[in-house]
Design a protein around this motif. Structure first.
Motif, mmCIF file in Angstrom:
data_model
loop_
_atom_site.group_PDB
_atom_site.id
_atom_site.type_symbol
_atom_site.label_atom_id
_atom_site.label_comp_id
_atom_site.label_asym_id
_atom_site.label_seq_id
_atom_site.Cartn_x
_atom_site.Cartn_y
_atom_site.Cartn_z
ATOM 1 N N GLU A 90 0.825 -1.212 0.000
ATOM 2 C CA GLU A 90 0.000 0.000 0.000
ATOM 3 C C GLU A 90 0.862 1.266 0.000
ATOM 4 O OE1 GLU A 90 -3.590 0.254 -0.041
ATOM 5 O OE2 GLU A 90 -3.099 -1.705 -0.875
ATOM 6 N N ALA A 91 1.920 1.277 0.794
ATOM 7 C CA ALA A 91 2.776 2.463 0.853
ATOM 8 C C ALA A 91 3.472 2.704 -0.477
ATOM 9 C CB ALA A 91 3.806 2.308 1.973
ATOM 10 N N LEU A 92 3.951 1.653 -1.110
ATOM 11 C CA LEU A 92 4.605 1.808 -2.404
ATOM 12 C C LEU A 92 3.627 2.319 -3.459
ATOM 13 C CD1 LEU A 92 6.858 -1.375 -2.350
ATOM 14 C CD2 LEU A 92 7.647 1.002 -2.325
ATOM 15 N N PHE A 93 2.385 1.892 -3.389
ATOM 16 C CA PHE A 93 1.380 2.416 -4.325
ATOM 17 C C PHE A 93 1.187 3.911 -4.105
ATOM 18 C CE2 PHE A 93 -3.004 3.713 -5.109
ATOM 19 C CZ PHE A 93 -3.092 3.469 -6.467
ATOM 20 N N HIS A 94 1.011 4.315 -2.863
ATOM 21 C CA HIS A 94 0.780 5.731 -2.575
ATOM 22 C C HIS A 94 1.992 6.583 -2.928
ATOM 23 C CE1 HIS A 94 -3.174 5.791 -0.486
ATOM 24 N NE2 HIS A 94 -2.888 4.516 -0.278
ATOM 25 N N ALA A 95 3.191 5.993 -2.869
ATOM 26 C CA ALA A 95 4.404 6.730 -3.223
ATOM 27 C C ALA A 95 4.704 6.663 -4.706
ATOM 28 C CB ALA A 95 5.589 6.185 -2.426
ATOM 29 N N GLY A 96 3.973 5.817 -5.458
ATOM 30 C CA GLY A 96 4.186 5.700 -6.898
ATOM 31 C C GLY A 96 5.450 4.970 -7.279
ATOM 32 N N ARG A 127 7.393 1.307 -8.049
ATOM 33 C CA ARG A 127 7.231 -0.105 -8.414
ATOM 34 C C ARG A 127 7.938 -0.974 -7.378
ATOM 35 N NH1 ARG A 127 6.691 -1.955 -13.870
ATOM 36 N NH2 ARG A 127 5.853 0.138 -14.288
ATOM 37 N N PRO A 128 7.311 -2.029 -6.894
ATOM 38 C CA PRO A 128 7.903 -2.828 -5.807
ATOM 39 C C PRO A 128 9.196 -3.539 -6.161
ATOM 40 C CG PRO A 128 5.874 -3.818 -6.633
ATOM 41 C CD PRO A 128 5.944 -2.462 -7.220
ATOM 42 N N ALA A 129 9.458 -3.781 -7.459
ATOM 43 C CA ALA A 129 10.696 -4.459 -7.854
ATOM 44 C C ALA A 129 11.856 -3.492 -8.063
ATOM 45 C CB ALA A 129 10.462 -5.261 -9.129
ATOM 46 N N THR A 130 11.629 -2.199 -7.903
ATOM 47 C CA THR A 130 12.690 -1.206 -8.063
ATOM 48 C C THR A 130 13.799 -1.433 -7.033
ATOM 49 O OG1 THR A 130 11.099 0.428 -8.862
ATOM 50 C CG2 THR A 130 13.201 1.266 -8.057
ATOM 51 N N ALA A 131 15.053 -1.386 -7.470
ATOM 52 C CA ALA A 131 16.174 -1.535 -6.540
ATOM 53 C C ALA A 131 16.136 -0.400 -5.524
ATOM 54 C CB ALA A 131 17.494 -1.532 -7.295
ATOM 55 N N ALA A 132 16.314 -0.745 -4.246
ATOM 56 C CA ALA A 132 16.205 0.259 -3.187
ATOM 57 C C ALA A 132 17.185 1.404 -3.388
ATOM 58 C CB ALA A 132 16.428 -0.398 -1.831
ATOM 59 N N ASN A 133 18.408 1.093 -3.852
ATOM 60 C CA ASN A 133 19.417 2.153 -3.978
ATOM 61 C C ASN A 133 19.186 3.059 -5.183
ATOM 62 O OD1 ASN A 133 20.155 0.402 -6.007
ATOM 63 N ND2 ASN A 133 22.250 0.073 -5.278
ATOM 64 N N ARG A 134 18.136 2.769 -5.971
ATOM 65 C CA ARG A 134 17.785 3.650 -7.089
ATOM 66 C C ARG A 134 16.694 4.648 -6.714
ATOM 67 N NH1 ARG A 134 15.954 0.753 -12.230
ATOM 68 N NH2 ARG A 134 15.894 2.953 -12.856
ATOM 69 N N VAL A 135 16.189 4.551 -5.503
ATOM 70 C CA VAL A 135 15.129 5.460 -5.056
ATOM 71 C C VAL A 135 15.760 6.787 -4.640
ATOM 72 C CG1 VAL A 135 13.296 5.834 -3.363
ATOM 73 C CG2 VAL A 135 13.657 3.555 -4.327
ATOM 74 N N CYS A 154 0.106 -1.346 -9.234
ATOM 75 C CA CYS A 154 -0.478 -0.825 -10.474
ATOM 76 C C CYS A 154 0.667 -0.534 -11.442
ATOM 77 C CB CYS A 154 -1.281 0.446 -10.223
ATOM 78 S SG CYS A 154 -1.845 1.242 -11.746
ATOM 79 N N PRO A 155 0.678 -1.140 -12.626
ATOM 80 C CA PRO A 155 1.786 -0.941 -13.564
ATOM 81 C C PRO A 155 1.841 0.458 -14.180
ATOM 82 C CG PRO A 155 0.061 -2.251 -14.591
ATOM 83 C CD PRO A 155 -0.323 -2.095 -13.151
ATOM 84 N N ILE A 156 0.797 1.231 -14.025
ATOM 85 C CA ILE A 156 0.787 2.586 -14.568
ATOM 86 C C ILE A 156 1.117 3.621 -13.494
ATOM 87 C CG2 ILE A 156 -0.643 4.365 -15.687
ATOM 88 C CD1 ILE A 156 0.124 1.978 -17.476
ATOM 89 N N CYS A 157 0.453 3.524 -12.358
ATOM 90 C CA CYS A 157 0.655 4.514 -11.296
ATOM 91 C C CYS A 157 1.995 4.374 -10.599
ATOM 92 C CB CYS A 157 -0.467 4.407 -10.267
ATOM 93 S SG CYS A 157 -2.095 4.882 -10.889
ATOM 94 N N GLN A 158 2.585 3.181 -10.635
ATOM 95 C CA GLN A 158 3.853 2.946 -9.942
ATOM 96 C C GLN A 158 4.973 2.783 -10.971
ATOM 97 O OE1 GLN A 158 1.456 0.066 -7.177
ATOM 98 N NE2 GLN A 158 3.481 0.253 -6.275
ATOM 99 N N LYS A 159 5.992 3.637 -10.858
ATOM 100 C CA LYS A 159 7.085 3.676 -11.829
ATOM 101 C C LYS A 159 8.319 2.964 -11.294
ATOM 102 C CE LYS A 159 4.449 6.418 -14.221
ATOM 103 N NZ LYS A 159 3.727 5.887 -15.410
ATOM 104 N N ALA A 183 6.383 9.548 3.797
ATOM 105 C CA ALA A 183 5.054 10.065 4.140
ATOM 106 C C ALA A 183 3.995 8.981 3.989
ATOM 107 C CB ALA A 183 4.717 11.267 3.263
ATOM 108 N N ALA A 184 4.114 8.155 2.935
ATOM 109 C CA ALA A 184 3.127 7.098 2.689
ATOM 110 C C ALA A 184 3.170 6.040 3.782
ATOM 111 C CB ALA A 184 3.376 6.463 1.325
#
Length: 271
Positions: free
Chosen positions: A175-181, A183-191, A265-270, A201-202
């Motif tokens: 849920e937090a990753l969705f609200h932050a936009g 993608r859950p498979a994104t490497a943490a160090n790329r955030v 969501c494949p669109i809302c989450q990058k 905040a999410a």
């Protein structure tokens, strides 16, 4: 599995009622994940001072020593003036002069551990690797971003690990990753820092909302009054595979990460 919101809801539901109580006796049933670590008779006569939470552990402070309680995969605590005879899944009854605190745990992955202090080896071993508390002031966007920069694993897995920030379980990470936009498979160090700031905040928003809703009762979680939680009725992506996203109407997808289901969501989450 009870996560931070469910554990905090449990704490809030009995902490004030048991504070100041005098322990009469401790009765244990079948063995749990870890042994108690002392003779139960030694606890008789001790006074309960307060109940705190650290991650998914409840810390019951006494005038001498403390009990660390973990709900495991399916556990719940109930505090009542009187209880029925213990059933096959009731593994601890803490009798006090104000009522009985009972641990019900069908799968027996929970635990009740005694320690002389929070710095004692038994407590230190359980608590030493826990990350920052997400609902306390020490959890800031900068702290989160720094922790993520040191990890190459997918961001969802890093959140679940609990050593960067504690208590963001499977439902709440999705849920937090969705609200932050994100993608859950994104490497943490790329955030980036701006995205980590949105995620910070999410996380706080989602966990606070879950506590206010009584947690999530996907199976049999109830608080110490026996009341279920309702956050699962308000999720945006969790357990919504194939349903249209409430923002863009794209079907929600599910993937497996570390033996857990992840929804996004494949669109809302990058990426």
């Amino acid at each position: 599995m009870p996560e931070l919101p469910e554990v905090e809801v449990t704490r809030l539901s009995f902490a004030q009622r048991i504070a100041g109580a005098r322990i009469l006796r401790l009765q244990l049933g079948k063995p749990l994940r870890w042994p108690l670590g002392c003779d139960p008779a030694l606890l008789a006569g001790r006074q309960v001072l307060q109940v705190r939470r650290r991650g998914k552990y409840l810390l019951l402070d006494m005038d001498k020593g403390l009990l660390l309680m973990h709900l495991g995969m399916s556990g719940s605590l109930r505090f009542a003036p009187r209880v029925e005879l213990a059933g096959p899944h009731d593994h601890m009854d803490l009798h006090t002069d104000r009522g009985v605190l009972r641990l019900h745990d069908p799968r027996r992955f929970g635990a009740v551990v005694y320690a002389e202090s929070e710095s004692a080896p038994q407590a230190h071993k359980l608590l030493q690797n826990l990350g920052v508390e997400p609902l306390e002031d020490g959890f800031t966007p900068a702290v989160l971003h720094q922790g993520l920069r040191e990890r190459r694993a997918p961001i969802k897995q890093v959140l679940l690990a609990g050593d960067v920030v504690v208590g963001v379980g499977n439902i709440y990470a999705s849920e937090a990753l969705f609200h932050a936009g994100i993608r859950p498979a994104t490497a943490a160090n790329r955030v980036s820092l701006p995205r980590a700031t949105r995620l910070h905040a999410a996380i706080r928003q989602i966990l606070a909302a879950a506590v206010a809703s009584g947690g999530s009762s996907l199976r049999d979680f109830v608080d110490a009054h026996g009341e279920p939680g309702y956050f699962q009725l308000h999720t945006m992506v969790y357990d919504k595979e194939g349903h249209p996203c409430r923002i863009c109407a794209t079907p929600i997808r599910r993937i497996r990460q570390g033996q857990r289901s992840t929804f996004y969501c494949p669109i809302c989450q990058k990426p």
